[in-house]
Design an enzyme around this catalytic site. Structure first.
Site, mmCIF file in Angstrom:
data_model
loop_
_atom_site.group_PDB
_atom_site.id
_atom_site.type_symbol
_atom_site.label_atom_id
_atom_site.label_comp_id
_atom_site.label_asym_id
_atom_site.label_seq_id
_atom_site.Cartn_x
_atom_site.Cartn_y
_atom_site.Cartn_z
ATOM 1 N N ASN A 200 -3.338 63.208 5.739
ATOM 2 C CA ASN A 200 -2.889 62.280 4.697
ATOM 3 C C ASN A 200 -2.344 63.101 3.523
ATOM 4 O O ASN A 200 -3.102 63.835 2.886
ATOM 5 C CB ASN A 200 -4.097 61.422 4.279
ATOM 6 N N CYS B 83 -1.659 56.925 -3.314
ATOM 7 C CA CYS B 83 -0.897 56.984 -2.053
ATOM 8 C C CYS B 83 0.259 55.994 -2.024
ATOM 9 O O CYS B 83 1.153 56.102 -1.183
ATOM 10 C CB CYS B 83 -1.823 56.740 -0.865
ATOM 11 N N HIS C 112 1.841 54.264 5.527
ATOM 12 C CA HIS C 112 1.155 55.416 4.921
ATOM 13 C C HIS C 112 0.258 56.049 5.983
ATOM 14 O O HIS C 112 -0.467 55.354 6.697
ATOM 15 C CB HIS C 112 0.335 54.929 3.717
HETATM 16 O O1 UT7 Z 1 -5.031 57.151 1.347
HETATM 17 C C1 UT7 Z 1 -6.282 56.537 1.312
HETATM 18 C C2 UT7 Z 1 -7.308 57.605 1.524
HETATM 19 N N1 UT7 Z 1 -8.468 57.324 2.297
HETATM 20 C C3 UT7 Z 1 -8.506 56.724 3.499
HETATM 21 O O2 UT7 Z 1 -7.564 56.201 4.009
HETATM 22 C C4 UT7 Z 1 -9.834 56.733 4.228
HETATM 23 C C5 UT7 Z 1 -10.044 55.551 5.120
HETATM 24 N N2 UT7 Z 1 -11.255 55.752 5.906
HETATM 25 C C6 UT7 Z 1 -11.261 56.497 7.029
HETATM 26 O O3 UT7 Z 1 -10.225 57.011 7.427
HETATM 27 C C7 UT7 Z 1 -12.565 56.615 7.786
HETATM 28 O O4 UT7 Z 1 -13.566 55.881 7.117
HETATM 29 C C8 UT7 Z 1 -13.032 58.102 7.958
HETATM 30 C C9 UT7 Z 1 -12.128 58.839 8.942
HETATM 31 C C10 UT7 Z 1 -13.050 58.808 6.622
HETATM 32 C C11 UT7 Z 1 -14.451 58.132 8.533
HETATM 33 O O5 UT7 Z 1 -14.492 57.435 9.760
HETATM 34 P P1 UT7 Z 1 -15.576 56.288 10.009
HETATM 35 O O6 UT7 Z 1 -15.408 55.835 11.390
HETATM 36 O O7 UT7 Z 1 -15.437 55.272 8.903
HETATM 37 O O8 UT7 Z 1 -16.914 57.096 9.875
HETATM 38 P P2 UT7 Z 1 -18.159 56.793 8.934
HETATM 39 O O9 UT7 Z 1 -17.876 57.194 7.539
HETATM 40 O O10 UT7 Z 1 -18.601 55.385 9.189
HETATM 41 O O11 UT7 Z 1 -19.239 57.784 9.510
HETATM 42 C C12 UT7 Z 1 -19.764 57.639 10.846
HETATM 43 C C13 UT7 Z 1 -20.734 58.767 11.106
HETATM 44 C C14 UT7 Z 1 -21.750 58.953 9.984
HETATM 45 O O12 UT7 Z 1 -22.989 59.301 10.593
HETATM 46 P P3 UT7 Z 1 -24.154 58.192 10.741
HETATM 47 O O13 UT7 Z 1 -24.403 57.728 9.335
HETATM 48 O O14 UT7 Z 1 -23.545 57.127 11.608
HETATM 49 O O15 UT7 Z 1 -25.236 58.974 11.351
HETATM 50 C C15 UT7 Z 1 -21.231 60.132 9.207
HETATM 51 O O16 UT7 Z 1 -22.264 60.900 8.603
HETATM 52 O O17 UT7 Z 1 -20.025 60.000 11.200
HETATM 53 C C16 UT7 Z 1 -20.597 60.958 10.314
HETATM 54 N N3 UT7 Z 1 -19.540 61.822 9.821
HETATM 55 C C17 UT7 Z 1 -19.094 62.886 10.495
HETATM 56 N N4 UT7 Z 1 -19.478 63.439 11.673
HETATM 57 C C18 UT7 Z 1 -18.812 64.511 12.102
HETATM 58 C C19 UT7 Z 1 -18.789 61.682 8.692
HETATM 59 N N5 UT7 Z 1 -17.877 62.665 8.617
HETATM 60 C C20 UT7 Z 1 -18.042 63.433 9.720
HETATM 61 C C21 UT7 Z 1 -17.392 64.578 10.213
HETATM 62 N N6 UT7 Z 1 -17.797 65.090 11.396
HETATM 63 N N7 UT7 Z 1 -16.365 65.156 9.565
#
Ligand code: UT7
Length: 333
Positions: free
Chosen positions: A289, A118, A259
């Site tokens: 993204n 990225c 970004h």
């Molecule tokens: O260019 C670089 C590329 N990557 C990035 O920039 C990614 C950076 N990270 C992020 O943007 C965030 O971490 C995400 C948007 C990917 C995820 O958000 P988060 O607030 O970090 O969520 P999380 O991974 O901590 O997950 C929270 C909960 C989990 O459930 P439990 O374990 O709390 O029960 C996940 O299983 O949300 C659940 N979950 C979802 N629920 C509904 C994960 N993905 C989804 C989904 N829909 N799509």
């Protein structure tokens, strides 16, 4: 050919291209257990544009043509082509060579790909600028083009909603006016953190086999939380580093173009830098993204919508897989 060494390197034209097809959060919610509300709240994304057969080079050609038109230059004026991408048309030849041929750019100039995930566009700007400062290259194309949708596992709800396809291009030109254009650039990387964002198979470490495909190892894998934490810290640090380097204060920034990875990352970084939201360019809602294409798409749109004026300081800041990071400060000519 050698030219006189330039006083500055400026962005003479920007262009972007995104495919027409749109995939909404509701479309994704029909495949995996998620919702428009969850995706929007956690990432700021509502839609992403998705290629229906156009490759990275096809999209690159379209954004490059738009950038050339804005710069009032033609393909024959270009002395250097750099394409940044994590989704090249093929392993080799480089996408830059494919773009060169498609645009009819002459063949006695360097054309190569640069992979910094990225952060690609910011790396590309530094490489092009450094080469141009030698006086050997008058006009360069730095094109970032990504077809990310096919590398996402459609059944992985933690990654499948984040990314989209598109391309952004810059024409960089030498200028006699001192103190304008790209005035500062800081880059970095941390190879100890390669595991947080990668595609395990398909390279020389794990060549593609029936088994790697069966196991989905040709899809992007990501530790979202870890990247989030690092991104916020690194983007703030690097923005401050480049401002320090140039002796410019955060309050003097007219436009921050971060970004576009997650609206929460963008808002936190802007808040820590004390840059108000009206000075931050955000288009993640529409495109998701688009990896290295995200900054040049945003910069191109910001210019077209009249948000950048002569004398403005524009700050670009990026991070990505590697990890890689970088920040560029531009004083608009
Ligand atoms: O260019 C670089 C590329 N990557 C990035 O920039 C990614 C950076 N990270 C992020 O943007 C965030 O971490 C995400 C948007 C990917 C995820 O958000 P988060 O607030 O970090 O969520 P999380 O991974 O901590 O997950 C929270 C909960 C989990 O459930 P439990 O374990 O709390 O029960 C996940 O299983 O949300 C659940 N979950 C979802 N629920 C509904 C994960 N993905 C989804 C989904 N829909 N799509």
């Amino acid at each position: 050919m050698e030219f006189a060494k330039p006083n500055s390197i400026i962005i003479k034209g920007m262009g972007y291209y995104v495919p027409e097809k749109v995939v909404t959060n509701d479309d994704i919610a029909q495949i995996v257990d998620t919702s428009d509300a969850w995706i929007y709240e956690r990432s700021g994304i509502r839609r992403r544009h998705v290629s229906e057969g156009e490759s990275a080079s096809d999209m690159a050609v379209k954004s490059a043509r738009a950038a050339l038109e804005e710069a009032n230059l033609s393909a024959s004026d270009i002395d250097l082509v750099i394409v940044t991408t994590v989704t090249p048309d093929m392993m080799f030849p480089s996408t830059a060579c494919l773009v060169q041929a498609k645009l009819g750019i002459r063949n006695n100039i360097p054309c190569f790909d640069l992979e910094a995930a990225c952060t690609g566009f910011v790396y590309g700007m530094e490489v092009a600028t450094s080469m141009m400062q030698s006086g050997k290259y008058k006009n360069a194309l730095v094109i970032s083009s990504e077809r990310l949708y096919p590398i996402l596992n459609p059944t992985d709800r933690s990654t499948c909603f984040l990314f989209g396809d598109g391309s952004g291009a810059a024409v960089l030109s030498c200028s006699d006016e001192p103190g304008v254009g790209i005035i500062g650039n800081v880059l970095g990387a941390d190879g100890a953190a390669t595991a947080v964002l990668k595609i395990p198979a398909g390279g020389s470490l794990m060549p593609t086999t029936e088994q790697t495909v069966k196991d989905g190892l040709h899809y992007l894998q990501m530790d979202g939380r870890e990247i989030f934490k690092n991104a916020v810290r690194i983007m703030q640090e690097k923005a401050l580093d480049v401002l320090d380097l140039c002796g410019v204060k955060a309050e003097d920034i007219s436009l921050l173009i971060p970004h576009q990875a997650n609206i929460r990352i963008i808002e936190t970084v802007a808040k820590r830098l004390k840059i108000p939201s009206q000075k931050v360019y955000v288009n993640i809602e529409e495109y998701g993204n688009t990896s290295s294409a995200s900054i040049p798409i945003a910069l191109s749109q910001a210019l077209k919508s009249g948000r950048i004026h002569s004398g403005d300081y524009v700050l670009l800041v990026a991070f990505g897989a590697g990890l890689t990071w970088g920040a560029t400060l531009i004083k608009w000519q």
